[in-house]
Write a protein that holds these residues in place. Structure first.
Motif, PDB file in Angstrom:
ATOM      1  N   PHE A  20      51.623  22.924  24.836  1.00 37.10           N
ATOM      2  CA  PHE A  20      52.362  23.765  25.768  1.00 37.10           C
ATOM      3  C   PHE A  20      53.472  23.021  26.504  1.00 37.10           C
ATOM      4  O   PHE A  20      54.141  23.592  27.344  1.00 37.10           O
ATOM      5  N   GLY A  21      53.663  21.752  26.203  1.00 37.52           N
ATOM      6  CA  GLY A  21      54.732  20.987  26.842  1.00 37.52           C
ATOM      7  C   GLY A  21      54.366  20.520  28.236  1.00 37.52           C
ATOM      8  O   GLY A  21      55.231  20.428  29.105  1.00 37.52           O
ATOM      9  N   GLY A  22      53.093  20.238  28.481  1.00 33.23           N
ATOM     10  CA  GLY A  22      52.653  19.728  29.768  1.00 33.23           C
ATOM     11  C   GLY A  22      52.311  20.790  30.792  1.00 33.23           C
ATOM     12  O   GLY A  22      51.924  20.456  31.912  1.00 33.23           O
ATOM     13  N   LYS A  23      52.444  22.052  30.455  1.00 33.01           N
ATOM     14  CA  LYS A  23      52.138  23.131  31.406  1.00 33.01           C
ATOM     15  C   LYS A  23      50.636  23.389  31.439  1.00 33.01           C
ATOM     16  O   LYS A  23      49.958  23.286  30.430  1.00 33.01           O
ATOM     17  N   ASP A  24      50.128  23.729  32.636  1.00 39.63           N
ATOM     18  CA  ASP A  24      48.706  24.032  32.786  1.00 39.63           C
ATOM     19  C   ASP A  24      48.360  25.443  32.330  1.00 39.63           C
ATOM     20  O   ASP A  24      47.261  25.701  31.875  1.00 39.63           O
ATOM     21  N   GLN A  25      49.329  26.357  32.460  1.00 37.23           N
ATOM     22  CA  GLN A  25      49.078  27.753  32.122  1.00 37.23           C
ATOM     23  C   GLN A  25      50.335  28.341  31.485  1.00 37.23           C
ATOM     24  O   GLN A  25      51.447  28.085  31.918  1.00 37.23           O
ATOM     25  N   VAL A  26      50.116  29.157  30.425  1.00 40.38           N
ATOM     26  CA  VAL A  26      51.223  29.761  29.683  1.00 40.38           C
ATOM     27  C   VAL A  26      50.892  31.228  29.442  1.00 40.38           C
ATOM     28  O   VAL A  26      49.728  31.592  29.258  1.00 40.38           O
ATOM     29  N   SER A  27      51.910  32.067  29.417  1.00 39.19           N
ATOM     30  CA  SER A  27      51.713  33.477  29.106  1.00 39.19           C
ATOM     31  C   SER A  27      51.498  33.642  27.604  1.00 39.19           C
ATOM     32  O   SER A  27      52.053  32.893  26.798  1.00 39.19           O
ATOM     33  N   MET A  28      50.705  34.626  27.238  1.00 39.71           N
ATOM     34  CA  MET A  28      50.449  34.860  25.810  1.00 39.71           C
ATOM     35  C   MET A  28      51.724  35.251  25.065  1.00 39.71           C
ATOM     36  O   MET A  28      51.831  35.055  23.874  1.00 39.71           O
ATOM     37  N   PHE A  29      52.709  35.770  25.793  1.00 36.86           N
ATOM     38  CA  PHE A  29      53.951  36.186  25.161  1.00 36.86           C
ATOM     39  C   PHE A  29      54.842  34.992  24.817  1.00 36.86           C
ATOM     40  O   PHE A  29      55.789  35.123  24.053  1.00 36.86           O
ATOM     41  N   ASP A  30      54.529  33.832  25.365  1.00 37.21           N
ATOM     42  CA  ASP A  30      55.284  32.620  25.054  1.00 37.21           C
ATOM     43  C   ASP A  30      54.729  31.883  23.836  1.00 37.21           C
ATOM     44  O   ASP A  30      55.301  30.874  23.419  1.00 37.21           O
ATOM     45  N   LEU A  31      53.637  32.363  23.272  1.00 39.79           N
ATOM     46  CA  LEU A  31      53.026  31.669  22.131  1.00 39.79           C
ATOM     47  C   LEU A  31      53.968  31.555  20.940  1.00 39.79           C
ATOM     48  O   LEU A  31      54.012  30.516  20.281  1.00 39.79           O
ATOM     49  N   ALA A  32      54.733  32.588  20.656  1.00 45.66           N
ATOM     50  CA  ALA A  32      55.649  32.551  19.512  1.00 45.66           C
ATOM     51  C   ALA A  32      56.706  31.463  19.712  1.00 45.66           C
ATOM     52  O   ALA A  32      57.048  30.737  18.774  1.00 45.66           O
ATOM     53  N   LYS A  33      57.203  31.339  20.935  1.00 42.86           N
ATOM     54  CA  LYS A  33      58.199  30.321  21.246  1.00 42.86           C
ATOM     55  C   LYS A  33      57.586  28.924  21.106  1.00 42.86           C
ATOM     56  O   LYS A  33      58.210  28.005  20.568  1.00 42.86           O
ATOM     57  N   ILE A  34      56.353  28.775  21.562  1.00 39.64           N
ATOM     58  CA  ILE A  34      55.663  27.484  21.491  1.00 39.64           C
ATOM     59  C   ILE A  34      55.398  27.115  20.037  1.00 39.64           C
ATOM     60  O   ILE A  34      55.573  25.953  19.644  1.00 39.64           O
ATOM     61  N   VAL A  35      55.002  28.084  19.224  1.00 36.21           N
ATOM     62  CA  VAL A  35      54.738  27.816  17.804  1.00 36.21           C
ATOM     63  C   VAL A  35      56.015  27.364  17.119  1.00 36.21           C
ATOM     64  O   VAL A  35      56.011  26.392  16.359  1.00 36.21           O
ATOM     65  N   SER A  36      57.150  28.020  17.391  1.00 36.40           N
ATOM     66  CA  SER A  36      58.380  27.633  16.693  1.00 36.40           C
ATOM     67  C   SER A  36      58.854  26.237  17.121  1.00 36.40           C
ATOM     68  O   SER A  36      59.493  25.553  16.331  1.00 36.40           O
ATOM     69  N   LYS A  37      58.499  25.786  18.322  1.00 34.34           N
ATOM     70  CA  LYS A  37      58.849  24.427  18.733  1.00 34.34           C
ATOM     71  C   LYS A  37      57.969  23.387  18.059  1.00 34.34           C
ATOM     72  O   LYS A  37      58.361  22.233  17.935  1.00 34.34           O
ATOM     73  N   ASN A  38      56.773  23.788  17.617  1.00 36.60           N
ATOM     74  CA  ASN A  38      55.790  22.839  17.095  1.00 36.60           C
ATOM     75  C   ASN A  38      55.577  22.924  15.589  1.00 36.60           C
ATOM     76  O   ASN A  38      54.574  22.432  15.092  1.00 36.60           O
ATOM     77  N   VAL A  39      56.477  23.559  14.861  1.00 39.43           N
ATOM     78  CA  VAL A  39      56.361  23.603  13.404  1.00 39.43           C
ATOM     79  C   VAL A  39      57.654  23.114  12.775  1.00 39.43           C
ATOM     80  O   VAL A  39      58.706  23.092  13.402  1.00 39.43           O
TER      81      VAL A  39
END
Length: 121
Positions: free
Chosen positions: A101-120
């Motif tokens: 999650f980039g060091g964040k303690d809490q993330v919205s479920m709607f940000d998962l797609a953005k997080i996945v594209s940063k990590n693939v």
């Protein structure tokens, strides 16, 4: 008095008949069903992507389609009970997910797609 009630009933029946949608012909309905069944899925969703090292700790290092990556992340979240109790849209990070999650303690479920594209890749 009875005449007024009958008139009102006729008016409401006419209004209801005007508002009722017309039925589509059978041929048009068959064409719509045929079009829906011949639709092809987008191949971009099915291309295997290799996860980054931090994401690989959560879902594994095997290349997977984007849809499967999101599914595996959700499996991990549910298995470790990381969904927030009060606000189910928020995901609490443990040590592995905090790196994803980039060091964040809490993330919205709607940000998962953005997080996945940063990590693939």
């Amino acid at each position: 008095m009875a005449k007024a009630i009958k008139k009102a009933a006729k008016k409401t029946a006419k209004k209801a008949a005007k508002k009722a949608p017309a039925k589509a012909p059978k041929k048009a309905a068959k064409k719509a069903v045929k079009k829906a069944s011949t639709r092809k899925p987008n191949a971009a969703f099915m291309t295997p992507l290799s996860p980054s090292a931090t994401l690989a700790e959560v879902i594994g290092s095997k290349p997977l389609p984007r849809t499967e990556i999101v599914k595996k992340i959700w499996d991990y979240i549910k298995k470790n009970n990381l969904q927030d109790k009060k606000n189910k849209r928020m995901i609490n990070a443990d040590t592995k997910l905090k790196a994803v999650f980039g060091g964040k303690d809490q993330v919205s479920m709607f940000d998962l797609a953005k997080i996945v594209s940063k990590n693939v890749k």
